[in-house]
Scaffold this motif. Structure first.
Motif, PDB file in Angstrom:
ATOM      1  N   LEU A 155      10.996   4.929   6.150  1.00 34.71           N
ATOM      2  CA  LEU A 155       9.387   4.828   6.001  1.00 34.71           C
ATOM      3  C   LEU A 155       8.386   6.552   5.929  1.00 34.71           C
ATOM      4  CD1 LEU A 155       6.897   2.271   6.330  1.00 34.71           C
ATOM      5  CD2 LEU A 155       7.348   2.778   7.990  1.00 34.71           C
ATOM      6  N   HIS A 156      10.019   6.679   7.370  1.00 36.02           N
ATOM      7  CA  HIS A 156       9.528   8.198   6.953  1.00 36.02           C
ATOM      8  C   HIS A 156       9.851   9.236   5.784  1.00 36.02           C
ATOM      9  CE1 HIS A 156       9.256   9.334  11.587  1.00 36.02           C
ATOM     10  NE2 HIS A 156       9.193   7.577  11.947  1.00 36.02           N
ATOM     11  N   GLN A 157      10.601   8.365   5.099  1.00 40.64           N
ATOM     12  CA  GLN A 157      10.903   9.285   3.650  1.00 40.64           C
ATOM     13  C   GLN A 157       9.878   8.234   2.512  1.00 40.64           C
ATOM     14  OE1 GLN A 157      14.712   7.827   3.218  1.00 40.64           O
ATOM     15  NE2 GLN A 157      15.592   9.908   2.960  1.00 40.64           N
ATOM     16  N   GLN A 158       9.276   7.766   2.833  1.00 39.01           N
ATOM     17  CA  GLN A 158       7.804   7.093   2.571  1.00 39.01           C
ATOM     18  C   GLN A 158       9.027   6.386   1.039  1.00 39.01           C
ATOM     19  OE1 GLN A 158       5.525  10.772   1.181  1.00 39.01           O
ATOM     20  NE2 GLN A 158       4.294   9.723   2.281  1.00 39.01           N
ATOM     21  N   ASP A 159       9.888   6.252   0.942  1.00 36.82           N
ATOM     22  CA  ASP A 159      11.235   5.017   0.548  1.00 36.82           C
ATOM     23  C   ASP A 159      10.853   3.633   0.433  1.00 36.82           C
ATOM     24  OD1 ASP A 159      13.011   4.109  -1.660  1.00 36.82           O
ATOM     25  OD2 ASP A 159      14.265   4.528  -0.125  1.00 36.82           O
ATOM     26  N   TYR A 160       9.067   3.191  -0.167  1.00 36.15           N
ATOM     27  CA  TYR A 160       9.001   2.060  -0.010  1.00 36.15           C
ATOM     28  C   TYR A 160       9.476   0.806  -0.850  1.00 36.15           C
ATOM     29  CZ  TYR A 160       4.647   4.767   1.735  1.00 36.15           C
ATOM     30  OH  TYR A 160       4.058   5.522   2.164  1.00 36.15           O
ATOM     31  N   ASP A 161      10.496   0.968  -1.726  1.00 35.59           N
ATOM     32  CA  ASP A 161      11.300   0.420  -2.339  1.00 35.59           C
ATOM     33  C   ASP A 161      12.730  -0.394  -1.508  1.00 35.59           C
ATOM     34  OD1 ASP A 161      10.186  -0.530  -4.222  1.00 35.59           O
ATOM     35  OD2 ASP A 161      10.631   1.182  -5.329  1.00 35.59           O
ATOM     36  N   GLY A 162      13.080   1.080  -0.817  1.00 39.52           N
ATOM     37  CA  GLY A 162      14.399   1.490   0.428  1.00 39.52           C
ATOM     38  C   GLY A 162      14.084   0.368   1.432  1.00 39.52           C
ATOM     39  N   TYR A 178       5.094  -2.749   1.307  1.00 37.13           N
ATOM     40  CA  TYR A 178       4.160  -3.413   0.803  1.00 37.13           C
ATOM     41  C   TYR A 178       3.134  -3.143   0.801  1.00 37.13           C
ATOM     42  CZ  TYR A 178       8.187  -7.750   0.347  1.00 37.13           C
ATOM     43  OH  TYR A 178       8.924  -8.545   0.058  1.00 37.13           O
ATOM     44  N   ALA A 179       2.069  -3.189   1.939  1.00 42.06           N
ATOM     45  CA  ALA A 179       0.637  -2.258   1.127  1.00 42.06           C
ATOM     46  C   ALA A 179       1.286  -0.809  -0.002  1.00 42.06           C
ATOM     47  CB  ALA A 179       0.455  -2.028   2.421  1.00 42.06           C
ATOM     48  N   TYR A 180       1.724  -0.148   0.418  1.00 42.88           N
ATOM     49  CA  TYR A 180       2.018   0.827  -0.591  1.00 42.88           C
ATOM     50  C   TYR A 180       2.548   0.397  -1.641  1.00 42.88           C
ATOM     51  CZ  TYR A 180       0.663   4.633   2.149  1.00 42.88           C
ATOM     52  OH  TYR A 180      -0.147   4.987   3.616  1.00 42.88           O
ATOM     53  N   LYS A 181       3.599  -0.814  -1.779  1.00 39.22           N
ATOM     54  CA  LYS A 181       3.833  -1.395  -3.717  1.00 39.22           C
ATOM     55  C   LYS A 181       2.712  -2.131  -3.778  1.00 39.22           C
ATOM     56  CE  LYS A 181       6.920  -0.034  -4.939  1.00 39.22           C
ATOM     57  NZ  LYS A 181       7.756   0.687  -6.015  1.00 39.22           N
ATOM     58  N   GLY A 182       1.191  -2.308  -3.168  1.00 37.16           N
ATOM     59  CA  GLY A 182       0.037  -3.015  -3.730  1.00 37.16           C
ATOM     60  C   GLY A 182       0.389  -4.716  -4.195  1.00 37.16           C
ATOM     61  N   ASN A 183       1.664  -4.885  -3.552  1.00 40.07           N
ATOM     62  CA  ASN A 183       1.350  -6.449  -2.811  1.00 40.07           C
ATOM     63  C   ASN A 183       0.731  -6.310  -1.363  1.00 40.07           C
ATOM     64  OD1 ASN A 183       2.018  -9.162  -2.319  1.00 40.07           O
ATOM     65  ND2 ASN A 183       4.688  -8.688  -2.857  1.00 40.07           N
ATOM     66  N   GLN A 218       1.518 -10.171   0.848  1.00 39.20           N
ATOM     67  CA  GLN A 218       2.843 -10.047   1.485  1.00 39.20           C
ATOM     68  C   GLN A 218       2.213  -9.381   2.802  1.00 39.20           C
ATOM     69  OE1 GLN A 218       4.654 -12.372   1.892  1.00 39.20           O
ATOM     70  NE2 GLN A 218       6.685 -11.355   2.688  1.00 39.20           N
ATOM     71  N   ALA A 219       2.060  -8.060   2.607  1.00 40.11           N
ATOM     72  CA  ALA A 219       1.225  -7.248   3.670  1.00 40.11           C
ATOM     73  C   ALA A 219       0.459  -8.075   4.693  1.00 40.11           C
ATOM     74  CB  ALA A 219       0.393  -5.765   3.363  1.00 40.11           C
ATOM     75  N   LEU A 220      -0.013  -8.712   4.500  1.00 38.81           N
ATOM     76  CA  LEU A 220      -1.291  -9.183   5.284  1.00 38.81           C
ATOM     77  C   LEU A 220      -0.194 -10.100   5.814  1.00 38.81           C
ATOM     78  CD1 LEU A 220      -3.899 -10.091   6.625  1.00 38.81           C
ATOM     79  CD2 LEU A 220      -4.518 -11.249   4.648  1.00 38.81           C
ATOM     80  N   ASN A 221       0.343 -11.102   5.313  1.00 34.37           N
ATOM     81  CA  ASN A 221       0.817 -12.000   6.191  1.00 34.37           C
ATOM     82  C   ASN A 221       1.880 -11.650   7.147  1.00 34.37           C
ATOM     83  OD1 ASN A 221       0.392 -13.891   3.838  1.00 34.37           O
ATOM     84  ND2 ASN A 221       2.418 -13.592   2.436  1.00 34.37           N
ATOM     85  N   ILE A 261      -5.932  -2.954   4.280  1.00 32.53           N
ATOM     86  CA  ILE A 261      -4.879  -3.189   4.601  1.00 32.53           C
ATOM     87  C   ILE A 261      -4.020  -2.434   5.333  1.00 32.53           C
ATOM     88  CG2 ILE A 261      -3.696  -3.609   2.319  1.00 32.53           C
ATOM     89  CD1 ILE A 261      -3.589  -6.115   5.244  1.00 32.53           C
ATOM     90  N   LYS A 262      -4.426  -1.100   4.960  1.00 30.26           N
ATOM     91  CA  LYS A 262      -3.325   0.172   5.332  1.00 30.26           C
ATOM     92  C   LYS A 262      -3.685   0.683   6.388  1.00 30.26           C
ATOM     93  CE  LYS A 262      -1.747   1.639   0.606  1.00 30.26           C
ATOM     94  NZ  LYS A 262      -2.005   2.859  -0.416  1.00 30.26           N
ATOM     95  N   LEU A 263      -4.779   0.815   6.820  1.00 28.86           N
ATOM     96  CA  LEU A 263      -5.818   0.856   7.730  1.00 28.86           C
ATOM     97  C   LEU A 263      -5.577  -0.366   8.687  1.00 28.86           C
ATOM     98  CD1 LEU A 263      -7.130   3.123   9.679  1.00 28.86           C
ATOM     99  CD2 LEU A 263      -8.973   1.245   8.378  1.00 28.86           C
ATOM    100  N   ALA A 264      -5.506  -1.326   8.493  1.00 32.47           N
ATOM    101  CA  ALA A 264      -5.114  -2.858   9.258  1.00 32.47           C
ATOM    102  C   ALA A 264      -3.658  -2.506  10.176  1.00 32.47           C
ATOM    103  CB  ALA A 264      -5.389  -3.393   8.951  1.00 32.47           C
TER     104      ALA A 264
END
Length: 536
Positions: free
Chosen positions: A259-266, A406-411, A414-417, A440-443
């Motif tokens: 997450l610190h690397q912004q490697d969202y897939d990872g 998930y939010a940064y990947k547009g899902n 699932q982010a809300l779940n 959603i990201k702010l939340a």
């Protein structure tokens, strides 16, 4: 380097029998080994029993540390992953409030290269790293010599690799710019993998420069990948499964690091190993982790719950005294705490923290007497005994790390779940999200501030998001002085009450965003002398 060697050379595995026995039951046979003064890196790897003591010494260093290296065990203060890591992580942020002089330098960002808190974090983290390195090298030699099998030895190596990675990451978020700044091309921290046991190895270690942030991240992820392979899923008892590294701990830490690397897939890949890919009923087949129904449970049952993935164990006689115990540092005097750190009105009064939230009603305490009539964190309640364990990674963090990814990947669904899984156990039905929030990201970021307050996670989020123009703080955020609150006391806490901070924000470009490398290191290490952080 010489200050670090003072308490590493030859005595890297000197373990206090009392402290060890009170923290880890496997130390009970310590007296059968060599005397304290002669238990060194050679003795430590002559049997599986001695190796067990050696790895317990690593955890002891993580929990107790020292305040002034070389002066003896009685000066332990909870560096680097005892109470000090939680306290420093909060005092560098704005959601908790410094009340007295204890954390003033950190809170007001007036530290220097000789200030005790930042100096000790550096020195004690590298002491822990060195002890981890001695374990890694010692166990490998023991395996090669046939003293222990690979099946017995590799899990010990995995524990040491985990602690080495955790320590280097803590150094990175305090002494180096975030990965997001220039994709990790800024100076990092020395990633030390050499066991310092004599002059020759000390010289070799001093030849390791800061490298780049990206290089350090590559090294620590390599350590965590290997740790994951070597570590067990669980242990013989729940308290050991929480207080010693496991496979789940390595995976969970990778979700934080990526997450610190912004490697969202990872982040998603690692988190899904622990059950975050489902749509509900989140639980991990690795380690059996799941959220507890009540947000208080990981703290009231810190030795035996299903949410804590890794905590640093403490005991009444081995927690560095009152200065290393989180109940003392965060606790109110009405409950036998020391009135040192309170919850800031900046967080408590925030409109996103609902008054019905159990984390506000049950895990905060409004003190009505004395000089500090403010709100205190109530996650740590073993006042007097001071044996609360320090939470490093909980399953709630894995869920929220995955939610953010998930939010940064547009899902967003699932982010809300995942967000709701953490949030809904604490808020009333009326305050739950029945549809996707406007942002959603702010939340998710707001939820992190509530969920992890008092656990030292705030600075890590400030650090990694500093350059995020929408969600970051653009540096060290403005903070409230206790004098702004103490006059009105509890009257300053409540919905709709706004307090304007009097400690001004510090821009990201300023030197204070980073801690300086300590004078002790600069004076003794010619290589790092020319690699000090700018402005110091």
């Amino acid at each position: 380097m010489k200050n670090i060697l003072k308490f590493n050379y030859k005595s890297a595995f000197a373990i206090s029998s009392l402290a060890c026995a009170l923290i880890f039951s496997s130390c009970e046979k310590y007296t059968e080994l060599a005397p304290l003064s002669s238990l060194d890196e050679n003795t430590a790897f002559t049997s599986a029993q001695n190796i067990e003591l050696a790895i317990n010494g690593v955890y002891w260093q993580a929990a107790v540390g020292y305040y002034d290296p070389g002066t003896g065990l009685t000066t332990g203060r909870g560096y680097p992953f005892g109470g000090a890591s939680l306290e420093q992580g909060e005092m560098r942020g704005e959601d908790m409030m410094n009340l007295q002089a204890f954390f003033q330098f950190t809170y007001e960002s007036t530290y220097t290269a000789a200030s005790a808190n930042n100096v000790n974090m550096w020195e004690q983290l590298y002491s822990l790293i060195n002890q981890s390195n001695v374990v890694i090298e010692g166990v490998k030699k023991a395996i090669d010599a046939g003293i222990v099998t690979a099946e017995v030895g590799n899990p010990f190596i995995g524990e040491a690799l985990f602690m080495r990675a955790l320590s280097h990451h803590e150094l990175l978020i305090n002494f180096a710019r975030p990965f997001a700044d220039n994709n990790g091309s800024n100076p990092g921290v020395p990633y030390r993998t050499i066991a310092i046991v004599d002059g020759a190895t000390a010289e070799a270690a001093m030849g390791v420069g800061r490298g780049t942030v990206a290089e350090a991240y590559t090294s620590l992820l390599k350590d965590l990948d290997e740790a994951e392979l070597n570590l067990p899923n669980t242990r013989s008892s729940k308290d050991l499964a929480i207080s010693r590294a496991t496979k789940g701990a390595a995976i969970a830490l990778k979700t934080r690091v990526k997450l610190h690397q912004q490697d969202y897939d990872g982040v998603i890949t690692e988190a899904n190993k622990m059950g975050t890919g489902a749509s509900s009923d989140y639980n991990s087949s690795i380690g059996g982790y799941k959220l507890e129904a009540n947000p208080s449970t990981p703290f009231t049952s810190y030795k035996n719950n299903q949410e804590s993935i890794f905590s640093v164990a403490q005991s009444a006689s081995a927690n560095a005294g009152v200065n290393g115990a989180v109940a003392n540092m965060f606790g109110p005097s009405e409950l036998n705490g020391r009135d040192l750190v309170g919850t800031s009105p900046l967080l408590y009064n925030a409109t996103f923290w609902k008054d019905t939230d159990l984390r506000k009603t049950d895990l905060q305490y409004r003190q009505s007497t004395g000089n500090y009539k403010v709100v205190f964190n109530k996650k740590y309640t073993r006042y007097g005994l001071n044996d609360d364990w320090n939470p490093m990674i909980r399953y709630a963090e894995v869920l929220l790390n995955a939610a953010e990814a998930y939010a940064y990947k547009g899902n967003n669904a699932q982010a809300l779940n995942l967000l709701n899984a953490v949030r809904n156990r604490s808020v009333s039905v009326a305050d739950r999200f029945t549809s996707e929030p406007a942002d959603i990201k702010l939340a998710i970021y707001q939820e992190r501030r509530i969920e992890f307050t008092g656990e030292g996670r705030r600075w890590g989020d400030i650090h990694r998001l500093a350059l995020n123009s929408k969600y970051g703080t653009a540096g060290i955020p403005a903070k409230v002085m206790v004098s702004q609150v103490s006059g009105g006391g509890l009257a300053n806490y409540g919905s709709g009450i706004v307090i304007n901070p009097s400690i001004l924000a510090i821009p990201y470009a300023n030197k204070e965003f980073l801690w300086p490398l300590p004078t002790s290191e600069i004076n003794s290490n010619p290589l790092l002398r020319d690699q000090q952080n700018p402005g110091y």
